[in-house]
Design a protein around this motif. Structure first.
Motif, PDB file in Angstrom:
ATOM      1  N   LEU A  82       0.836  -1.203   0.000  1.00 33.56           N
ATOM      2  CA  LEU A  82       0.000   0.000   0.000  1.00 33.56           C
ATOM      3  C   LEU A  82       0.871   1.254   0.000  1.00 33.56           C
ATOM      4  O   LEU A  82       0.614   2.203  -0.749  1.00 33.56           O
ATOM      5  N   GLU A  83       1.915   1.264   0.830  1.00 31.91           N
ATOM      6  CA  GLU A  83       2.796   2.433   0.882  1.00 31.91           C
ATOM      7  C   GLU A  83       3.502   2.637  -0.452  1.00 31.91           C
ATOM      8  O   GLU A  83       3.663   3.769  -0.916  1.00 31.91           O
ATOM      9  N   ILE A  88       3.755   5.765  -5.580  1.00 32.56           N
ATOM     10  CA  ILE A  88       3.708   5.804  -7.048  1.00 32.56           C
ATOM     11  C   ILE A  88       2.593   6.731  -7.520  1.00 32.56           C
ATOM     12  O   ILE A  88       2.760   7.502  -8.472  1.00 32.56           O
ATOM     13  N   GLN A  89       1.443   6.679  -6.835  1.00 27.76           N
ATOM     14  CA  GLN A  89       0.315   7.522  -7.247  1.00 27.76           C
ATOM     15  C   GLN A  89       0.647   8.998  -7.095  1.00 27.76           C
ATOM     16  O   GLN A  89       0.311   9.822  -7.951  1.00 27.76           O
ATOM     17  N   VAL A  90       1.322   9.342  -6.017  1.00 37.51           N
ATOM     18  CA  VAL A  90       1.668  10.743  -5.790  1.00 37.51           C
ATOM     19  C   VAL A  90       2.555  11.262  -6.922  1.00 37.51           C
ATOM     20  O   VAL A  90       2.400  12.389  -7.405  1.00 37.51           O
ATOM     21  N   VAL A  91       3.471  10.422  -7.376  1.00 33.69           N
ATOM     22  CA  VAL A  91       4.375  10.828  -8.451  1.00 33.69           C
ATOM     23  C   VAL A  91       3.669  10.803  -9.800  1.00 33.69           C
ATOM     24  O   VAL A  91       3.877  11.674 -10.650  1.00 33.69           O
ATOM     25  N   ASP A  92       2.819   9.807  -9.997  1.00 33.89           N
ATOM     26  CA  ASP A  92       2.249   9.553 -11.327  1.00 33.89           C
ATOM     27  C   ASP A  92       1.028  10.423 -11.625  1.00 33.89           C
ATOM     28  O   ASP A  92       0.950  11.066 -12.677  1.00 33.89           O
TER      29      ASP A  92
END
Length: 232
Positions: A82-83, A88-92
């Protein structure tokens, strides 16, 4: 997808055990949960609900039950994975746009949402039954090994390609049949891309989602019959 089948209870535990022992993950793409048919029994819990170890990454979506342009999904996981995914979501993608979040909350919090899901459930069953009946009437040589209780696909097996049989019947003949169907005005999906190894027989995936009603389903099967006759 494409068969519409569900894991048996003992297989659920086995899948989790194998993934855990191999240090692997299971991606549970649960897009069809809100597309259950009216005659389906109680749904099984998500596989993620039986996973205390963070092996399962659960993915769901509102898109299929609402609109192709309502591109909103959810991802659930536990522990280190999850972390990693959150980072990845924050960057992507940074974040889901606020207006889209507000629209989703208003939608699923409205009394109209369960009514909408019930209407979808009833319509999907009607369309599934219409296509099943039409296939049995017009194309009895195509085997339908499983009648799904959710989703919008039927998975058909073509007759085995033995001596004297049409070139359309077998793993190599799916493309010829799909091309003939397209010329007749029906889009179908060959089964070969759904197999990781050589398939045991030719298969087709038929969808009853993008039609105006059961009349188009009946006409589509009639045209598929003509396409089968063309390649015989």
């Amino acid at each position: 997808n494409p068969t519409g089948a569900m894991l048996a209870p003992d297989r659920r535990g086995e899948v989790l055990r194998i993934a855990r022992e191999a240090g692997a993950f299971v991606v549970e793409d649960d897009f069809v949960r809100r597309l259950v048919h009216e005659d389906a029994g109680p749904l099984p819990r998500p596989l993620a609900a039986d996973d205390p170890d963070g092996v399962v990454v659960h993915v769901s979506s509102l898109t299929k039950a609402t609109s192709p342009s309502f591109r909103l999904s959810a991802l659930a996981a536990r522990g280190p994975v999850l972390e990693r995914l959150r980072a990845i979501q924050v960057v992507d993608t940074f974040f889901v746009p606020r207006p889209l979040q507000e629209a989703a909350l208003e939608l699923v919090g409205s009394p109209a949402w369960p009514r909408h899901l019930r209407a979808i459930s009833a319509e999907l069953k009607t369309r599934r039954d219409a296509m099943t009946s039409a296939l049995r009437l017009d194309l009895p040589e195509l085997a339908l090994p499983h009648i799904p209780s959710g989703g919008y696909h039927l998975w058909l097996r073509l007759p085995d390609g033995t001596g004297g049989t049409s070139r359309a019947f077998g793993p190599g003949g799916e493309s010829a049949l799909a091309s003939a169907a397209l010329r007749a005005g029906v889009a179908i999906t060959p089964g070969r891309p759904y197999f990781s190894a050589e398939p045991p027989a030719g298969h087709l995936r038929l969808s009853f989602a993008a039609v105006a009603g059961v009349g188009e389903i009946t006409e589509g099967v009639r045209r598929l019959r003509a396409a089968c006759d063309e390649v015989l």
